[in-house]
Design a protein around this motif. Sequence first.
Motif, PDB file in Angstrom:
ATOM      1  N   LYS A  98       0.754  -1.292   0.025  1.00 14.80           N
ATOM      2  CA  LYS A  98       0.055   0.121  -0.092  1.00 14.80           C
ATOM      3  C   LYS A  98       0.843   1.057   0.100  1.00 14.80           C
ATOM      4  O   LYS A  98       0.748   2.265  -0.709  1.00 14.80           O
ATOM      5  CB  LYS A  98      -0.814  -0.064   1.121  1.00 14.80           C
ATOM      6  N   ALA A  99       1.927   1.268   0.775  1.00 19.36           N
ATOM      7  CA  ALA A  99       2.736   2.309   0.589  1.00 19.36           C
ATOM      8  C   ALA A  99       3.622   2.620  -0.563  1.00 19.36           C
ATOM      9  O   ALA A  99       3.693   3.758  -0.841  1.00 19.36           O
ATOM     10  CB  ALA A  99       3.915   2.181   1.835  1.00 19.36           C
ATOM     11  N   VAL A 100       3.835   1.541  -1.213  1.00 19.52           N
ATOM     12  CA  VAL A 100       4.545   1.778  -2.543  1.00 19.52           C
ATOM     13  C   VAL A 100       3.519   2.303  -3.510  1.00 19.52           C
ATOM     14  O   VAL A 100       3.631   3.067  -4.530  1.00 19.52           O
ATOM     15  CB  VAL A 100       5.046   0.466  -3.220  1.00 19.52           C
ATOM     16  N   LYS A 101       2.238   1.751  -3.467  1.00 21.66           N
ATOM     17  CA  LYS A 101       1.488   2.308  -4.292  1.00 21.66           C
ATOM     18  C   LYS A 101       0.854   3.774  -4.060  1.00 21.66           C
ATOM     19  O   LYS A 101       0.814   4.525  -5.041  1.00 21.66           O
ATOM     20  CB  LYS A 101      -0.225   1.351  -4.088  1.00 21.66           C
ATOM     21  N   LEU A 102       0.844   4.167  -2.817  1.00 18.11           N
ATOM     22  CA  LEU A 102       0.539   5.513  -2.554  1.00 18.11           C
ATOM     23  C   LEU A 102       1.608   6.542  -2.886  1.00 18.11           C
ATOM     24  O   LEU A 102       1.234   7.572  -3.319  1.00 18.11           O
ATOM     25  CB  LEU A 102       0.289   5.671  -0.908  1.00 18.11           C
ATOM     26  N   ASP A 103       2.960   6.046  -2.544  1.00 19.34           N
ATOM     27  CA  ASP A 103       4.016   6.947  -3.070  1.00 19.34           C
ATOM     28  C   ASP A 103       5.192   6.094  -3.671  1.00 19.34           C
ATOM     29  O   ASP A 103       6.223   5.752  -2.993  1.00 19.34           O
ATOM     30  CB  ASP A 103       4.585   7.531  -1.576  1.00 19.34           C
ATOM     31  N   PRO A 104       4.891   5.769  -4.964  1.00 19.11           N
ATOM     32  CA  PRO A 104       6.056   4.889  -5.592  1.00 19.11           C
ATOM     33  C   PRO A 104       7.435   5.618  -5.797  1.00 19.11           C
ATOM     34  O   PRO A 104       8.290   4.861  -5.923  1.00 19.11           O
ATOM     35  CB  PRO A 104       5.305   4.763  -7.035  1.00 19.11           C
ATOM     36  N   ASP A 105       7.416   6.899  -5.325  1.00 19.76           N
ATOM     37  CA  ASP A 105       8.857   7.281  -5.640  1.00 19.76           C
ATOM     38  C   ASP A 105       9.706   7.034  -4.263  1.00 19.76           C
ATOM     39  O   ASP A 105      10.814   7.331  -4.199  1.00 19.76           O
ATOM     40  CB  ASP A 105       8.904   8.760  -5.935  1.00 19.76           C
ATOM     41  N   ASN A 106       9.078   6.668  -3.157  1.00 18.98           N
ATOM     42  CA  ASN A 106       9.842   6.722  -2.045  1.00 18.98           C
ATOM     43  C   ASN A 106      10.125   5.226  -1.781  1.00 18.98           C
ATOM     44  O   ASN A 106       9.522   4.370  -1.890  1.00 18.98           O
ATOM     45  CB  ASN A 106       8.792   6.937  -0.698  1.00 18.98           C
ATOM     46  N   THR A 107      11.757   5.018  -1.815  1.00 19.03           N
ATOM     47  CA  THR A 107      12.308   3.742  -1.708  1.00 19.03           C
ATOM     48  C   THR A 107      12.234   2.956  -0.428  1.00 19.03           C
ATOM     49  O   THR A 107      12.423   1.888  -0.707  1.00 19.03           O
ATOM     50  CB  THR A 107      13.756   3.884  -2.208  1.00 19.03           C
ATOM     51  N   LYS A 108      11.622   3.404   0.482  1.00 17.07           N
ATOM     52  CA  LYS A 108      11.652   2.759   1.896  1.00 17.07           C
ATOM     53  C   LYS A 108      10.726   1.692   1.587  1.00 17.07           C
ATOM     54  O   LYS A 108      10.850   0.594   2.109  1.00 17.07           O
ATOM     55  CB  LYS A 108      11.478   3.634   3.051  1.00 17.07           C
ATOM     56  N   GLY A 109       9.430   2.075   1.342  1.00 20.39           N
ATOM     57  CA  GLY A 109       8.511   1.079   1.154  1.00 20.39           C
ATOM     58  C   GLY A 109       8.927  -0.150   0.321  1.00 20.39           C
ATOM     59  O   GLY A 109       8.822  -1.407   0.537  1.00 20.39           O
ATOM     60  N   LEU A 110       9.344   0.098  -1.036  1.00 17.89           N
ATOM     61  CA  LEU A 110       9.994  -0.748  -1.781  1.00 17.89           C
ATOM     62  C   LEU A 110      11.079  -1.627  -1.272  1.00 17.89           C
ATOM     63  O   LEU A 110      11.129  -2.984  -1.610  1.00 17.89           O
ATOM     64  CB  LEU A 110      10.450   0.176  -3.181  1.00 17.89           C
ATOM     65  N   ASN A 111      12.025  -1.011  -0.556  1.00 22.52           N
ATOM     66  CA  ASN A 111      13.110  -1.727   0.103  1.00 22.52           C
ATOM     67  C   ASN A 111      12.547  -2.936   0.947  1.00 22.52           C
ATOM     68  O   ASN A 111      13.005  -3.958   1.101  1.00 22.52           O
ATOM     69  CB  ASN A 111      14.143  -0.749   0.628  1.00 22.52           C
ATOM     70  N   MET A 112      11.316  -2.552   1.428  1.00 27.44           N
ATOM     71  CA  MET A 112      10.987  -3.407   2.681  1.00 27.44           C
ATOM     72  C   MET A 112      10.218  -4.534   1.824  1.00 27.44           C
ATOM     73  O   MET A 112      10.228  -5.813   2.411  1.00 27.44           O
ATOM     74  CB  MET A 112      10.245  -2.799   3.546  1.00 27.44           C
ATOM     75  N   LEU A 113       9.678  -4.328   0.569  1.00 28.48           N
ATOM     76  CA  LEU A 113       9.019  -5.304  -0.059  1.00 28.48           C
ATOM     77  C   LEU A 113      10.142  -6.183  -0.609  1.00 28.48           C
ATOM     78  O   LEU A 113       9.730  -7.665  -0.636  1.00 28.48           O
ATOM     79  CB  LEU A 113       8.242  -4.775  -1.331  1.00 28.48           C
ATOM     80  N   VAL A 114      11.380  -5.921  -0.931  1.00 31.81           N
ATOM     81  CA  VAL A 114      12.236  -6.832  -1.536  1.00 31.81           C
ATOM     82  C   VAL A 114      13.298  -7.474  -0.670  1.00 31.81           C
ATOM     83  O   VAL A 114      14.101  -8.493  -0.660  1.00 31.81           O
ATOM     84  CB  VAL A 114      13.152  -6.040  -2.494  1.00 31.81           C
ATOM     85  N   GLN A 115      13.116  -7.143   0.786  1.00 29.57           N
ATOM     86  CA  GLN A 115      13.930  -7.877   1.733  1.00 29.57           C
ATOM     87  C   GLN A 115      13.690  -9.137   2.003  1.00 29.57           C
ATOM     88  O   GLN A 115      12.442  -9.625   1.769  1.00 29.57           O
ATOM     89  CB  GLN A 115      13.966  -6.846   2.894  1.00 29.57           C
TER      90      GLN A 115
END
Length: 115
Positions: A98-115
């Motif tokens: 949800k965080a990545v969907k709301l703010d796709p430019d923020n890498t923190k949420g994306l980084n947590m998805l790929v860990q």
Amino acid sequence: MVGPLQGQLEAKDEQIKALTEAITALSKADAPAASINDALRALEQGDTAKAQVIFAEVLRSKEAEGRKANKEAAAAARHLGALAFQSDTKAALVAYRKAVKLDPDNTKGLNMLVQ
């Protein structure tokens, strides 16, 4: 012959309805009253330029509000993900997505998805 004419009339009715809604919205727009009155007077003469300027500004303003709100919502979702991670990894994954969907430019949420 009646069918195509009926369709044209319906299209014109829809256009009139949309223009009426735009004029009503213009009178309630978040803009200086003088600008709104000028735009309404110009519309009476068929000049849409001033109304377009007002709606373009409203659009820019609301888009900016949306981006700010989405960033704040994404931060909350990342916090939810961090809190849920230890006990409910599925809930954490949902929150980070949800965080990545709301703010796709923020890498923190994306980084947590790929860990």
